[in-house]
Write an enzyme that holds these catalytic residues in place. Structure first.
Site, PDB file in Angstrom:
ATOM      1  N   ARG A 118       0.830  -1.198   0.000  1.00 57.88           N
ATOM      2  CA  ARG A 118       0.000   0.000   0.000  1.00 57.88           C
ATOM      3  C   ARG A 118       0.866   1.249   0.000  1.00 57.88           C
ATOM      4  O   ARG A 118       1.772   1.387   0.808  1.00 57.88           O
ATOM      5  CB  ARG A 118      -0.921   0.009   1.221  1.00 57.88           C
ATOM      6  CG  ARG A 118      -1.975   1.101   1.182  1.00 57.88           C
ATOM      7  CD  ARG A 118      -2.984   0.951   2.285  1.00 57.88           C
ATOM      8  NE  ARG A 118      -2.387   1.141   3.597  1.00 57.88           N
ATOM      9  CZ  ARG A 118      -3.092   1.263   4.710  1.00 57.88           C
ATOM     10  NH1 ARG A 118      -4.408   1.172   4.662  1.00 57.88           N
ATOM     11  NH2 ARG A 118      -2.494   1.435   5.866  1.00 57.88           N
ATOM     12  N   THR A 122      -1.187   7.592  -1.078  1.00 53.87           N
ATOM     13  CA  THR A 122      -2.515   7.375  -1.679  1.00 53.87           C
ATOM     14  C   THR A 122      -3.333   6.336  -0.929  1.00 53.87           C
ATOM     15  O   THR A 122      -4.542   6.257  -1.108  1.00 53.87           O
ATOM     16  CB  THR A 122      -2.364   6.924  -3.136  1.00 53.87           C
ATOM     17  OG1 THR A 122      -1.741   5.627  -3.163  1.00 53.87           O
ATOM     18  CG2 THR A 122      -1.516   7.910  -3.922  1.00 53.87           C
ATOM     19  N   ASP A 216       1.742  -8.570  13.789  1.00 57.36           N
ATOM     20  CA  ASP A 216       2.281  -8.542  12.424  1.00 57.36           C
ATOM     21  C   ASP A 216       2.922  -9.896  12.138  1.00 57.36           C
ATOM     22  O   ASP A 216       4.011 -10.202  12.641  1.00 57.36           O
ATOM     23  CB  ASP A 216       3.319  -7.422  12.289  1.00 57.36           C
ATOM     24  CG  ASP A 216       3.748  -7.210  10.840  1.00 57.36           C
ATOM     25  OD1 ASP A 216       4.199  -8.191  10.206  1.00 57.36           O
ATOM     26  OD2 ASP A 216       3.621  -6.082  10.342  1.00 57.36           O
ATOM     27  N   ASP A 219       6.600  -9.920  10.530  1.00 56.84           N
ATOM     28  CA  ASP A 219       7.651  -9.539  11.471  1.00 56.84           C
ATOM     29  C   ASP A 219       7.932 -10.656  12.465  1.00 56.84           C
ATOM     30  O   ASP A 219       9.094 -10.957  12.767  1.00 56.84           O
ATOM     31  CB  ASP A 219       7.242  -8.274  12.225  1.00 56.84           C
ATOM     32  CG  ASP A 219       7.482  -7.005  11.412  1.00 56.84           C
ATOM     33  OD1 ASP A 219       8.200  -7.077  10.397  1.00 56.84           O
ATOM     34  OD2 ASP A 219       6.944  -5.955  11.792  1.00 56.84           O
TER      35      ASP A 219
END
Length: 226
Positions: A118, A122, A216, A219
Site C-alpha cells: 500500500r 494514496t 504482524d 515480522d
C-alpha cells in the site's frame, strides 16, 4: 476511521469461505501463535503446522482427476490425482512463509511471487514486482497470504492474476486468519474465488489490526519485530 458495523458473512461460509474444523487441537496451535511472549522458533513451527493443514484443505478444493493404479497384489484401485498444472503464488513478504509447507506437500510445484504494497500517500495498493510462470493462465492457483484484513491488497493481487488470464474459479486464496471485513470485500468483488482459512477473527480495530489477532505475522515469522 473503520466502520463499527461488521458485514454479514453467513452467505459465504461453506461456499466461498472454507474454515478449517475448529478442533481443540487447532485451538491449541492458535494458543501458541497468539501468545505475545511465544519464542520465534515455536511461532514458526506452529504456524507452519497450521499452514500445512490449510494447504491440504486448499488442494482438496481443486478439480482432481480420476486415476487408476495397480496395487502390489494386482488389484485395480480407482483413485484420484491432483491436476497436472498447479501453481503457488506467494504475496511477498509474509506469503513466502507459506512456501515451505506447500513444497512439503507438493515438492515439484512452481511458485510465483507478487510484491504488492500500500502506498503511504494514496493508501492504494501498488505493484512493485511480479514473477509468474508463463502458463499461469492454464493453471490452478493457490494464492498464499497469511493475513486477510481490509482486503485492499488481496483485491489488487487477485485482479492482477485475472489480468494474466487466470480464471476466477481457478483461484484458491489460502490464508491463516481473516476478518469479516476482508471476507466481505473479496467475496463481493470476486464471488468465484474460494478462501481457505483457519480462523475468522472478531473485527479490525482502529489501526486495522485484527482482534484478537496475532500481531504482524511477517515480522514475527521472520524475526524483524525486535
Amino acid at each position: 476511521m473503520l466502520s463499527t458495523k461488521l458485514p454479514s458473512i453467513e452467505e459465504y461460509l461453506g461456499s466461498n469461505v472454507h474454515l478449517l474444523p475448529q478442533t481443540d487441537y487447532l485451538r491449541s496451535l492458535h494458543t501458541v501463535i497468539r501468545d505475545r511472549n511465544a519464542r520465534r522458533d515455536d511461532f514458526v513451527l506452529t504456524s507452519e503446522s497450521i499452514i500445512r493443514m490449510l494447504i491440504e484443505a486448499g488442494l482438496n478444493l481443486l478439480p482432481l482427476e480420476k486415476c487408476e493404479v495397480t496395487t502390489p497384489v494386482g488389484a485395480t484401485y480407482e483413485g484420484l490425482r491432483l491436476p497436472s498444472r498447479i501453481c503457488g503464488v506467494s504475496v511477498v513478504r509474509a506469503g513466502e512463509s507459506m512456501e515451505g509447507p506447500l513444497r512439503a506437500v507438493c515438492p515439484s510445484i512452481r511458485i510465483g511471487k507478487i510484491l504488492m504494497q500500500r502506498d503511504k500517500k494514496t493508501k492504494l495498493p501498488h505493484l512493485y514486482y511480479t514473477s509468474l510462470p508463463s502458463d499461469i493462465a492454464e493453471s490452478q492457483v493457490l494464492l498464499l497470504e497469511p493475513m486477510l484484513a481490509t482486503g485492499g491488497t488481496a483485491l489488487a493481487t487477485i485482479q492482477l492474476l485475472l489480468d494474466k488470464g487466470v480464471a476466477e474459479e481457478n483461484i484458491v486464496f489460502v490464508n491463516l486468519i481473516t476478518v469479516p471485513e476482508g471476507i466481505s470485500a473479496v467475496c463481493r468483488r470476486y464471488p468465484k474465488v474460494r478462501i481457505v482459512t483457519s480462523s475468522i477473527e472478531e473485527r479490525l480495530n482502529e489501526n486495522a489490526y485484527m482482534v484478537p489477532g496475532i500481531g504482524d505475522f511477517g515480522d514475527r515469522f521472520f524475526g524483524t519485530d525486535i
